[in-house]
Motif scaffolding. Structure first.
Motif: not given
Length: 200
Positions: A188-193
């Motif tokens: 879920t790194v996309f959430e912070i990106i």
């Protein structure tokens, strides 16, 4: 670490990682390279073991000891891998994070799956060793804690966002919790990106 006055329009993003790991180096390089005027990114390492609830304990204690540096609109995240955590550990972490307005950024089996998403769509289950071997097909001489990892992958970040979101949607469509042992592979790194991109 007193906060300077007169910068009310700038938001703070606090990122807490496990130990001296790839994630910390990646986001440190992102912070240095992006230099987003309206977002101040601060990165800290717990230097603790790989238990997600230990990372949360560190984060909450840090917030308590530095109350003057936090504002109500700050963005706070803990970034962690599956490691030996159980679903009970994850549920406890979700509940604790919710009480303290902390976002959880999870990768299963590890942060390297986010890196792999830069190079294609990979829906099959991975363990850490096979994941690292797969990355070596795309990044020569890949090693964990590579300080150049951000620079080596940033040209393909749009692809990583698409691929990781697609995988997450598949899990959600099948009623699989993203923060669970069953969500392999997932990140879920996309959430912070996405949040960082919104500030540009």
């Amino acid at each position: 670490m007193a906060r300077r006055e007169g910068r009310k329009s700038t938001r703070n993003m606090w990122i807490f990682c496990e130990g001296e790991k790839t994630e910390r180096l990646y986001f440190e390089k992102l912070r240095i390279n992006q230099r987003i005027p309206r977002l101040s990114i601060k990165i800290y390492s717990s230097r603790s073991d790989k238990a997600v609830n230990r990372l949360l304990e560190y984060t909450i204690k840090f917030m308590e000891h530095h109350k003057r540096d936090f504002r109500a609109d700050d963005l706070i995240f803990c970034i962690f891998d599956r490691d030996a955590n159980t679903n009970n550990d994850f549920q406890k972490a979700i509940n604790t994070a919710s009480k303290h307005n902390i976002g959880l950024i999870f990768s299963n089996p590890s942060f390297e799956y986010w890196i792999l998403c830069h190079f294609g769509y990979f829906p099959n289950r991975f363990e850490k060793e096979t994941l690292l071997r797969k990355i070596e097909n795309f990044i020569s001489n890949y090693q964990k804690n590579d300080p150049t990892l951000y620079e080596r992958t940033i040209p393909k970040i749009r692809r990583a966002l698409i691929n990781s979101k697609q995988i997450a949607e598949i899990h959600l469509d099948s009623d699989t919790e993203l923060i669970s042992t069953e969500s392999n592979p997932c990140t879920t790194v996309f959430e912070i990106i996405d949040i960082i991109e919104d500030f540009k």
